[in-house]
Motif scaffolding. Structure first.
Motif, short mmCIF file in Angstrom:
data_model
loop_
_atom_site.label_atom_id
_atom_site.label_comp_id
_atom_site.label_asym_id
_atom_site.label_seq_id
_atom_site.Cartn_x
_atom_site.Cartn_y
_atom_site.Cartn_z
N UNK A 114 0.77 -1.22 0.02
CA UNK A 114 0.16 0.11 0.02
C UNK A 114 0.83 1.42 0.00
N UNK A 115 1.72 1.73 -1.18
CA UNK A 115 2.40 2.64 -1.02
C UNK A 115 1.89 3.99 -0.91
N UNK A 116 0.52 4.26 -0.88
CA UNK A 116 -0.11 5.51 -0.89
C UNK A 116 -0.15 5.82 0.72
N UNK A 117 0.21 4.87 1.50
CA UNK A 117 0.08 5.22 3.10
C UNK A 117 1.41 5.22 3.50
N UNK A 118 1.68 6.10 4.71
CA UNK A 118 2.87 6.44 5.30
C UNK A 118 3.68 4.92 5.69
N UNK A 119 2.87 4.08 6.25
CA UNK A 119 3.43 2.80 6.71
C UNK A 119 4.19 1.84 5.58
N UNK A 120 5.01 1.27 5.93
CA UNK A 120 5.67 0.16 5.09
C UNK A 120 4.85 -1.09 5.60
N UNK A 125 3.66 -14.70 4.69
CA UNK A 125 3.96 -16.11 4.10
C UNK A 125 2.96 -17.09 4.37
N UNK A 126 2.16 -17.61 3.70
CA UNK A 126 0.99 -18.50 4.18
C UNK A 126 1.07 -19.90 3.60
N UNK A 127 2.18 -20.25 2.76
CA UNK A 127 2.34 -21.60 2.34
C UNK A 127 1.54 -21.81 1.09
N UNK A 128 1.04 -23.07 0.95
CA UNK A 128 0.33 -23.57 -0.02
C UNK A 128 -1.29 -23.45 0.26
N UNK A 129 -1.67 -22.69 1.37
CA UNK A 129 -3.22 -22.51 1.49
C UNK A 129 -3.76 -21.44 0.59
N UNK A 130 -5.23 -21.51 0.56
CA UNK A 130 -5.59 -20.40 -0.15
C UNK A 130 -5.62 -18.80 0.43
N UNK A 131 -5.64 -17.95 -0.60
CA UNK A 131 -5.97 -16.64 0.11
C UNK A 131 -6.77 -16.44 1.14
N UNK A 132 -6.49 -15.85 2.32
CA UNK A 132 -7.92 -15.62 3.37
C UNK A 132 -8.56 -14.18 3.03
N UNK A 137 -0.60 -11.48 1.15
CA UNK A 137 -0.16 -12.61 1.38
C UNK A 137 0.38 -13.40 0.25
N UNK A 138 1.57 -14.12 0.81
CA UNK A 138 2.43 -14.68 -0.36
C UNK A 138 2.03 -16.21 -0.26
N UNK A 139 1.84 -16.77 -1.25
CA UNK A 139 1.87 -18.14 -1.34
C UNK A 139 2.30 -19.16 -2.45
N UNK A 140 2.42 -20.27 -2.34
CA UNK A 140 3.22 -21.04 -3.25
C UNK A 140 2.07 -22.08 -3.57
N UNK A 157 -6.02 -8.22 -0.97
CA UNK A 157 -6.88 -8.74 -0.20
C UNK A 157 -8.06 -9.20 -1.02
N UNK A 158 -8.13 -9.23 -2.39
CA UNK A 158 -9.23 -9.60 -3.26
C UNK A 158 -9.15 -11.12 -3.58
N UNK A 159 -8.18 -11.80 -2.75
CA UNK A 159 -7.95 -13.21 -3.10
C UNK A 159 -7.63 -13.60 -4.33
N UNK A 160 -7.07 -12.77 -5.24
CA UNK A 160 -6.63 -12.90 -6.60
C UNK A 160 -5.17 -12.33 -6.56
N UNK A 161 -4.15 -13.16 -7.30
CA UNK A 161 -2.88 -12.89 -7.24
C UNK A 161 -2.52 -11.64 -8.15
N UNK A 162 -1.77 -10.81 -7.56
CA UNK A 162 -1.43 -9.50 -8.36
C UNK A 162 0.00 -9.64 -8.82
N UNK A 163 0.72 -10.47 -8.42
CA UNK A 163 2.19 -10.72 -8.65
C UNK A 163 2.63 -12.18 -8.77
N UNK A 164 3.22 -12.83 -9.76
CA UNK A 164 3.53 -14.09 -9.66
C UNK A 164 4.85 -14.20 -10.17
N UNK A 165 5.70 -14.99 -9.55
CA UNK A 165 6.94 -15.71 -10.41
C UNK A 165 7.18 -17.05 -10.28
N UNK A 166 7.89 -17.63 -10.99
CA UNK A 166 8.12 -19.09 -10.90
C UNK A 166 9.54 -19.47 -10.70
N UNK A 167 9.56 -20.65 -9.90
CA UNK A 167 10.97 -20.91 -9.51
C UNK A 167 10.99 -22.50 -9.89
#
Length: 181
Positions: A114-120, A125-132, A137-140, A157-167
Motif C-alpha cells: 500500500x505505497x499510498x500510506x505512510x507505513x511500509x 507467507x501462508x504456504x500453499x493454503x488459499x488466500x484468506x 499474502x504470499x502463497x506457493x 486482499x481480493x483473493x486474486x494474485x497480483x504478482x507471480x514469479x516461477x521457481x
C-alpha cells in the motif's frame, strides 16, 4: 561489481559481465576469475536474462519478463515493485536455480503493498493454503508451467494474485525460509 543492463539482452553471464565492465575485451579487469565476484546485476524494463555465476550475487530483474540464475553461492533475487513480474504465464519472472540450503533467498522486503500510506506494510507467507482475503499474502502452488512452483502475492486482499514469479523447484521444496519478507 555492478552492471546495469541498459538494453534488452538474451543472456548475460560472467564472460559478458567482464567484457561490459571493462568496456572492451575484459583485459583491464582484475586478474581473478569472474566466478569469484559477488555481482550486483540489475535488468531494465525489457526481457532480461541475468546470470551471476559463482559468488554471493544480488539479481534484480526489474519490469519485464526476466530469467534469473544466481549460480553458486548465497544469492538474493530482489523484487522492488509489484510490477516487476506479470501474472500471466508468458510474463512471469523465473528463478532457475534457487538453492535454499546454500542461502539463496527471494527478497520481497522492499515491496510495499500500500505505497499510498505512510507505513511500509509487509508481506505474510501462508504456504500453499488459499488466500484468506487479507492484503499482503504470499502463497506457493504448483505452476501451470511443468517443473515450476508459482510464488504469488495478493497485494489488496481480493483473493486474486497480483504478482507471480516461477521457481524451478517442486512446490514441496519451497518453504518460508526461501523468503525475505
Amino acid at each position: 561489481m555492478t552492471i546495469k543492463v541498459d538494453q534488452d539482452i538474451d543472456a548475460i553471464g560472467p564472460a559478458q559481465i567482464r567484457r561490459r565492465a571493462a568496456g572492451r575485451d575484459g583485459q583491464d579487469m582484475p586478474a581473478r576469475s569472474p566466478a569469484a565476484f559477488d555481482d550486483l546485476l540489475a535488468g531494465n524494463t525489457g526481457v532480461n536474462r541475468l546470470d551471476g555465476g559463482s559468488g554471493d550475487d544480488v539479481l534484480t530483474g526489474g519490469q519485464g519478463r526476466d530469467i534469473l540464475t544466481g549460480g553458486d553461492g548465497a544469492d538474493r533475487f530482489v523484487f522492488l515493485a509489484l510490477t516487476d513480474s506479470g501474472t500471466g504465464s508468458a510474463t512471469r519472472d523465473r528463478i532457475m536455480d534457487l538453492d535454499i540450503v546454500a542461502g539463496d533467498r527471494i527478497d520481497f522486503s522492499a515491496l510495499d503493498i500500500a505505497p499510498s500510506t505512510p507505513a511500509h506494510e509487509t508481506l505474510t507467507y501462508i504456504g500453499s493454503t488459499g488466500y484468506s482475503g487479507t492484503a499482503g499474502e504470499v502463497r506457493i502452488s504448483t505452476s501451470s508451467s511443468a517443473g515450476y512452483t508459482a510464488v504469488a502475492i495478493d497485494s489488496d486482499g481480493d483473493r486474486t494474485s497480483d504478482f507471480v514469479i516461477e521457481v524451478a523447484l517442486p512446490v514441496t521444496s519451497v518453504d518460508a525460509s526461501a523468503f525475505l519478507l
